[in-house]
Design a protein around this motif. Structure first.
Motif, PDB file in Angstrom:
ATOM      1  N   ILE B  28      49.833 -45.222  33.894  1.00  0.00           N
ATOM      2  CA  ILE B  28      49.034 -44.134  33.334  1.00  0.00           C
ATOM      3  C   ILE B  28      47.684 -44.059  34.042  1.00  0.00           C
ATOM      4  O   ILE B  28      47.219 -42.984  34.415  1.00  0.00           O
ATOM      5  N   LEU B  29      47.091 -45.221  34.248  1.00  0.00           N
ATOM      6  CA  LEU B  29      45.799 -45.228  34.926  1.00  0.00           C
ATOM      7  C   LEU B  29      45.931 -44.741  36.360  1.00  0.00           C
ATOM      8  O   LEU B  29      45.054 -44.052  36.873  1.00  0.00           O
ATOM      9  N   ARG B  30      47.038 -45.111  36.968  1.00  0.00           N
ATOM     10  CA  ARG B  30      47.276 -44.621  38.320  1.00  0.00           C
ATOM     11  C   ARG B  30      47.243 -43.103  38.321  1.00  0.00           C
ATOM     12  O   ARG B  30      46.525 -42.485  39.113  1.00  0.00           O
ATOM     13  N   GLY B  64      38.679 -48.048  25.576  1.00  0.00           N
ATOM     14  CA  GLY B  64      37.533 -47.449  26.232  1.00  0.00           C
ATOM     15  C   GLY B  64      37.763 -47.084  27.679  1.00  0.00           C
ATOM     16  O   GLY B  64      36.835 -46.835  28.433  1.00  0.00           O
ATOM     17  N   LEU B  65      39.031 -47.041  28.071  1.00  0.00           N
ATOM     18  CA  LEU B  65      39.328 -46.664  29.453  1.00  0.00           C
ATOM     19  C   LEU B  65      39.509 -45.165  29.610  1.00  0.00           C
ATOM     20  O   LEU B  65      39.270 -44.601  30.660  1.00  0.00           O
ATOM     21  N   LEU B  66      39.975 -44.567  28.529  1.00  0.00           N
ATOM     22  CA  LEU B  66      40.149 -43.117  28.533  1.00  0.00           C
ATOM     23  C   LEU B  66      39.347 -42.511  27.393  1.00  0.00           C
ATOM     24  O   LEU B  66      39.045 -43.178  26.408  1.00  0.00           O
ATOM     25  N   GLU B  67      39.030 -41.268  27.566  1.00  0.00           N
ATOM     26  CA  GLU B  67      38.356 -40.535  26.504  1.00  0.00           C
ATOM     27  C   GLU B  67      39.171 -39.305  26.159  1.00  0.00           C
ATOM     28  O   GLU B  67      39.596 -38.570  27.045  1.00  0.00           O
ATOM     29  N   LYS B  68      39.406 -39.116  24.888  1.00  0.00           N
ATOM     30  CA  LYS B  68      40.142 -37.934  24.446  1.00  0.00           C
ATOM     31  C   LYS B  68      39.156 -36.811  24.246  1.00  0.00           C
ATOM     32  O   LYS B  68      38.219 -36.938  23.463  1.00  0.00           O
ATOM     33  N   ARG B  69      39.401 -35.748  24.947  1.00  0.00           N
ATOM     34  CA  ARG B  69      38.404 -34.690  24.951  1.00  0.00           C
ATOM     35  C   ARG B  69      39.057 -33.333  24.727  1.00  0.00           C
ATOM     36  O   ARG B  69      40.066 -33.021  25.360  1.00  0.00           O
ATOM     37  N   GLN B  70      38.480 -32.566  23.880  1.00  0.00           N
ATOM     38  CA  GLN B  70      39.018 -31.237  23.618  1.00  0.00           C
ATOM     39  C   GLN B  70      38.565 -30.289  24.710  1.00  0.00           C
ATOM     40  O   GLN B  70      37.375 -30.171  24.989  1.00  0.00           O
ATOM     41  N   TYR B  71      39.522 -29.636  25.300  1.00  0.00           N
ATOM     42  CA  TYR B  71      39.128 -28.722  26.378  1.00  0.00           C
ATOM     43  C   TYR B  71      39.396 -27.277  26.019  1.00  0.00           C
ATOM     44  O   TYR B  71      39.100 -26.376  26.766  1.00  0.00           O
ATOM     45  N   LEU B  72      40.027 -27.107  24.870  1.00  0.00           N
ATOM     46  CA  LEU B  72      40.298 -25.748  24.417  1.00  0.00           C
ATOM     47  C   LEU B  72      40.227 -25.709  22.900  1.00  0.00           C
ATOM     48  O   LEU B  72      40.813 -26.539  22.214  1.00  0.00           O
ATOM     49  N   ALA B  73      39.489 -24.708  22.411  1.00  0.00           N
ATOM     50  CA  ALA B  73      39.296 -24.644  20.967  1.00  0.00           C
ATOM     51  C   ALA B  73      40.514 -24.059  20.254  1.00  0.00           C
ATOM     52  O   ALA B  73      41.033 -24.643  19.308  1.00  0.00           O
ATOM     53  N   ARG B  77      43.315 -28.054  22.219  1.00  0.00           N
ATOM     54  CA  ARG B  77      43.982 -28.758  23.309  1.00  0.00           C
ATOM     55  C   ARG B  77      43.119 -29.926  23.752  1.00  0.00           C
ATOM     56  O   ARG B  77      41.898 -29.808  23.811  1.00  0.00           O
ATOM     57  N   PHE B  78      43.783 -31.005  24.049  1.00  0.00           N
ATOM     58  CA  PHE B  78      43.028 -32.198  24.420  1.00  0.00           C
ATOM     59  C   PHE B  78      43.430 -32.702  25.798  1.00  0.00           C
ATOM     60  O   PHE B  78      44.543 -32.469  26.265  1.00  0.00           O
ATOM     61  N   GLU B  79      42.522 -33.386  26.391  1.00  0.00           N
ATOM     62  CA  GLU B  79      42.854 -34.031  27.651  1.00  0.00           C
ATOM     63  C   GLU B  79      42.310 -35.450  27.628  1.00  0.00           C
ATOM     64  O   GLU B  79      41.404 -35.781  26.855  1.00  0.00           O
ATOM     65  N   TYR B  80      42.892 -36.275  28.436  1.00  0.00           N
ATOM     66  CA  TYR B  80      42.505 -37.681  28.470  1.00  0.00           C
ATOM     67  C   TYR B  80      41.875 -37.962  29.825  1.00  0.00           C
ATOM     68  O   TYR B  80      42.550 -37.950  30.845  1.00  0.00           O
ATOM     69  N   VAL B  81      40.601 -38.193  29.770  1.00  0.00           N
ATOM     70  CA  VAL B  81      39.888 -38.391  31.029  1.00  0.00           C
ATOM     71  C   VAL B  81      39.320 -39.800  31.122  1.00  0.00           C
ATOM     72  O   VAL B  81      39.016 -40.434  30.114  1.00  0.00           O
ATOM     73  N   LEU B  82      39.201 -40.248  32.322  1.00  0.00           N
ATOM     74  CA  LEU B  82      38.701 -41.601  32.557  1.00  0.00           C
ATOM     75  C   LEU B  82      37.241 -41.742  32.149  1.00  0.00           C
ATOM     76  O   LEU B  82      36.414 -40.886  32.458  1.00  0.00           O
ATOM     77  N   THR B  83      36.946 -42.812  31.480  1.00  0.00           N
ATOM     78  CA  THR B  83      35.562 -43.175  31.240  1.00  0.00           C
ATOM     79  C   THR B  83      35.051 -43.913  32.472  1.00  0.00           C
ATOM     80  O   THR B  83      35.831 -44.220  33.375  1.00  0.00           O
ATOM     81  N   PRO B  84      33.773 -44.214  32.524  1.00  0.00           N
ATOM     82  CA  PRO B  84      33.265 -45.040  33.629  1.00  0.00           C
ATOM     83  C   PRO B  84      34.040 -46.353  33.739  1.00  0.00           C
ATOM     84  O   PRO B  84      34.385 -46.782  34.843  1.00  0.00           O
TER      85      PRO B  84
END
Lengths: 160, 160
Positions: B28-30, B64-73, B77-84
DNA sequence: CCGTATCCTCCACGATACTG
DNA sequence: CAGTATCGTGGAGGATACGG
């Protein structure tokens, strides 16, 4: 994983994971890179059941990362030493170690994966075969650099 | 593993494995480092069951490797983006990739983990939200260098 | 389309016991 | 000491079905 093989994939990461893709393999390799080679050394270090250790060791031999080598004729004794392929895995562990250290381990202690000067892996442990006394175990040594503190009392908390 | 936690260990490798110590997390991280971020992207890429993907994604968020983030109201819709922290894992994957490539993959094709020039990770994939058509997927791109061949026909052999 | 809940299977793994 | 054999079990992980 309901281990579907990822053979057929051309992704190098997946291919790599075929051989080292789990917890135990990584930990065994870590110890091997620290100089561990005997069954019982791994056994004590990892708190792994002998059954599982046998399996994992054999698997690593099959994968060509370790070589099973007889070091004593009578009684027959074997050791598991890194092949070139296994040694080549070192940088991965170094990166993993560094990541863990950067992010999860504030205290400046722990195993030494590489000599900070030569960038080579630590020397094998030396233990008295007779007494079993460990003379030098690089796993418990510290970075030579700036004032490292006293030896770590390293007691794994037993589960259960 | 009969997942005894290795907490209490001060080994950075063990600590790291607490968070990424398995097959799926690495994969997944890859993908995440390749720019994947949506559930379905991972789903298709990995041939993982949605159930498991949910679990792993949540675990990575918890770590804490990924952050769940809403990209569409609307619809949500959510996306999983890498944290630092997640991005910081990159070098480990690069090392793993390199090892796999050196040793198990003779052919010069596969995913591109880093841009050979800038040493930065590849750009996120771009896909047409409407059609779902993937415009650019770095996973299947090739090193720009010397004559890489045609696109890979990528069919995972299904088990069972 | 992007997930989550439920159920069930099977095998990774440890416990235990035994050998040279 | 250095393992191998056998057995039991919990939990990883897939199938299926459902919901916003």
């Amino acid at each position: 994983v309901r281990r579907k093989s990822l053979k057929g994939t051309d992704c190098a990461v997946a291919l790599a994971l075929e051989h080292v893709g789990d917890w135990w393999n990584i930990l065994i390799l870590r110890d091997a890179l620290q100089g561990y080679s005997r069954f019982d050394d791994f056994h004590q270090s990892l708190e792994i059941s002998p059954t599982m250790l046998t399996r994992k060791l054999n698997a690593l031999v099959d994968s060509g990362l370790l070589e099973k080598r007889q070091y004593l004729a009578r009684p027959p004794r074997f050791e598991y030493v890194l092949t070139p392929l296994g040694k080549d895995f070192g940088p991965v562990l170094v990166a993993l170690f560094a990541w863990g250290k950067r992010n999860f381990q504030s205290i400046d202690r722990g195993i030494v994966l590489v000599d900070s000067e030569t960038n080579e892996f630590a020397e094998p442990i030396v233990s008295d075969r007779k007494s079993g006394e460990i003379i030098r175990s690089p796993r418990f040594s510290f970075k030579a650099a700036k004032g490292s503190s006293a030896a770590t009392k390293r007691r794994l908390s037993r589960s259960r």
